[in-house]
Design a protein around this motif. Structure first.
Motif, PDB file in Angstrom:
ATOM      1  N   GLY A   1      -0.725  98.266  12.386  1.00 17.77           N
ATOM      2  CA  GLY A   1       0.318  99.265  12.185  1.00 17.77           C
ATOM      3  C   GLY A   1       0.213  99.982  10.857  1.00 17.77           C
ATOM      4  O   GLY A   1      -0.653  99.690  10.027  1.00 17.77           O
ATOM      5  N   ASN A   2       1.112 100.919  10.655  1.00 19.83           N
ATOM      6  CA  ASN A   2       1.176 101.655   9.407  1.00 19.83           C
ATOM      7  C   ASN A   2       1.871 100.804   8.352  1.00 19.83           C
ATOM      8  O   ASN A   2       2.996 100.364   8.552  1.00 19.83           O
ATOM      9  CB  ASN A   2       1.933 102.972   9.612  1.00 19.83           C
ATOM     10  CG  ASN A   2       1.936 103.820   8.365  1.00 19.83           C
ATOM     11  OD1 ASN A   2       1.021 103.760   7.551  1.00 19.83           O
ATOM     12  ND2 ASN A   2       2.971 104.607   8.206  1.00 19.83           N
ATOM     13  N   ARG A   3       1.182 100.544   7.269  1.00 19.15           N
ATOM     14  CA  ARG A   3       1.700  99.767   6.147  1.00 19.15           C
ATOM     15  C   ARG A   3       2.248  98.405   6.573  1.00 19.15           C
ATOM     16  O   ARG A   3       3.387  98.055   6.280  1.00 19.15           O
ATOM     17  CB  ARG A   3       2.747 100.567   5.393  1.00 19.15           C
ATOM     18  CG  ARG A   3       2.171 101.821   4.768  1.00 19.15           C
ATOM     19  CD  ARG A   3       3.196 102.683   4.127  1.00 19.15           C
ATOM     20  NE  ARG A   3       3.785 101.968   2.995  1.00 19.15           N
ATOM     21  CZ  ARG A   3       4.746 102.470   2.249  1.00 19.15           C
ATOM     22  NH1 ARG A   3       5.224 103.660   2.490  1.00 19.15           N
ATOM     23  NH2 ARG A   3       5.231 101.785   1.260  1.00 19.15           N
TER      24      ARG A   3
ATOM     25  N   THR B   1      -1.895  93.605  12.115  1.00 19.61           N
ATOM     26  CA  THR B   1      -2.478  94.319  10.976  1.00 19.61           C
ATOM     27  C   THR B   1      -2.821  95.764  11.293  1.00 19.61           C
ATOM     28  O   THR B   1      -3.314  96.474  10.428  1.00 19.61           O
ATOM     29  CB  THR B   1      -3.748  93.597  10.486  1.00 19.61           C
ATOM     30  OG1 THR B   1      -4.717  93.562  11.536  1.00 19.61           O
ATOM     31  CG2 THR B   1      -3.442  92.180  10.030  1.00 19.61           C
TER      32      THR B   1
ATOM     33  N   HIS C   1      -4.716  99.756   6.122  1.00 21.83           N
ATOM     34  CA  HIS C   1      -3.571 100.472   6.694  1.00 21.83           C
ATOM     35  C   HIS C   1      -2.428 100.615   5.682  1.00 21.83           C
ATOM     36  O   HIS C   1      -1.284 100.871   6.061  1.00 21.83           O
ATOM     37  CB  HIS C   1      -3.073  99.752   7.949  1.00 21.83           C
ATOM     38  CG  HIS C   1      -4.030  99.850   9.093  1.00 21.83           C
ATOM     39  ND1 HIS C   1      -4.890  98.825   9.423  1.00 21.83           N
ATOM     40  CD2 HIS C   1      -4.286 100.860   9.955  1.00 21.83           C
ATOM     41  CE1 HIS C   1      -5.623  99.198  10.454  1.00 21.83           C
ATOM     42  NE2 HIS C   1      -5.285 100.425  10.792  1.00 21.83           N
ATOM     43  N   GLY C   2      -2.734 100.406   4.407  1.00 19.28           N
ATOM     44  CA  GLY C   2      -1.733 100.581   3.357  1.00 19.28           C
ATOM     45  C   GLY C   2      -0.742  99.446   3.270  1.00 19.28           C
ATOM     46  O   GLY C   2       0.333  99.602   2.713  1.00 19.28           O
ATOM     47  N   GLY C   3      -1.094  98.284   3.820  1.00 18.48           N
ATOM     48  CA  GLY C   3      -0.165  97.160   3.868  1.00 18.48           C
ATOM     49  C   GLY C   3      -0.470  96.070   2.868  1.00 18.48           C
ATOM     50  O   GLY C   3      -1.227  96.255   1.905  1.00 18.48           O
TER      51      GLY C   3
ATOM     52  N   ARG D   1      -7.850  94.383   6.743  1.00 22.14           N
ATOM     53  CA  ARG D   1      -7.183  95.248   7.717  1.00 22.14           C
ATOM     54  C   ARG D   1      -5.808  95.703   7.225  1.00 22.14           C
ATOM     55  O   ARG D   1      -5.444  96.867   7.382  1.00 22.14           O
ATOM     56  CB  ARG D   1      -7.064  94.542   9.063  1.00 22.14           C
ATOM     57  CG  ARG D   1      -8.404  94.439   9.790  1.00 22.14           C
ATOM     58  CD  ARG D   1      -8.273  93.712  11.112  1.00 22.14           C
ATOM     59  NE  ARG D   1      -7.260  94.284  11.980  1.00 22.14           N
ATOM     60  CZ  ARG D   1      -7.453  95.314  12.814  1.00 22.14           C
ATOM     61  NH1 ARG D   1      -8.653  95.880  12.886  1.00 22.14           N
ATOM     62  NH2 ARG D   1      -6.472  95.756  13.572  1.00 22.14           N
ATOM     63  N   THR D   2      -5.034  94.818   6.611  1.00 25.35           N
ATOM     64  CA  THR D   2      -3.721  95.235   6.114  1.00 25.35           C
ATOM     65  C   THR D   2      -3.873  96.250   4.985  1.00 25.35           C
ATOM     66  O   THR D   2      -3.150  97.236   4.936  1.00 25.35           O
ATOM     67  CB  THR D   2      -2.868  94.042   5.629  1.00 25.35           C
ATOM     68  OG1 THR D   2      -3.577  93.310   4.642  1.00 25.35           O
ATOM     69  CG2 THR D   2      -2.467  93.141   6.774  1.00 25.35           C
TER      70      THR D   2
ATOM     71  N   PRO E   1       4.112  98.203   1.517  1.00 26.65           N
ATOM     72  CA  PRO E   1       5.020  98.179   2.651  1.00 26.65           C
ATOM     73  C   PRO E   1       6.466  97.921   2.260  1.00 26.65           C
ATOM     74  O   PRO E   1       6.739  97.244   1.286  1.00 26.65           O
ATOM     75  CB  PRO E   1       4.508  97.028   3.513  1.00 26.65           C
ATOM     76  CG  PRO E   1       3.231  96.602   2.922  1.00 26.65           C
ATOM     77  CD  PRO E   1       3.098  97.215   1.579  1.00 26.65           C
TER      78      PRO E   1
END
Length: 137
Positions: free
Chosen positions: A44-46, A42, A77-79, A73-74, A13
């Protein structure tokens, strides 16, 4: 104690992380309600979230489950998820269950972080959560 770096890595992110302050008891009775308040952050996108545990008084297996769910979860979503931990007991708990290397552990939120809009997320003994954690628009 070894602290892990918070240096941004490629593909992770960008922008200021969202800090969610937890306080009270992070335990089995509070887990479901705490998860329901963390899930929007958690989703959202990234997402880049920091859970501040400096005001958490108690942590049990239910609380560990909350941390693992937020991390899962993060990452899905790429986070990225980091934890602010100053209590050596919590570091020992993470170490005892083999999760020390699974989280970025910080002494304090970075200066670039911003607090969630709704203030602290209170996990009480009765499982209540008094404030939502949501990203700023």
């Amino acid at each position: 104690m070894r602290r892990q770096s918070t240096t941004p890595r490629r593909g992770l992110p960008r922008g200021a992380p969202i800090v969610v302050e937890l306080f009270g008891e992070l335990d089995f009775p509070s887990a479901a309600r705490t998860n329901s308040r963390l899930d929007p952050v958690t989703a959202g996108n990234r997402p880049h979230m920091i859970l501040d545990l400096t005001r958490v008084d108690f942590l049990d297996c239910g609380g560990i489950g909350v941390l693992c769910r937020a991390r899962r979860r993060t990452r899905a979503h790429g986070g990225r998820l980091s934890l602010v931990i100053t209590d050596p007991r919590f570091l020992r708990i993470l170490d005892a269950v083999g999760l020390t290397g699974s989280f970025d552990i910080l002494d304090a939120p970075p200066d670039t972080a911003r607090l969630s809009d709704d203030g602290p997320c209170t996990a009480g003994w009765d499982g209540s959560v008094t404030a939502a954690a949501a990203p700023r628009s």
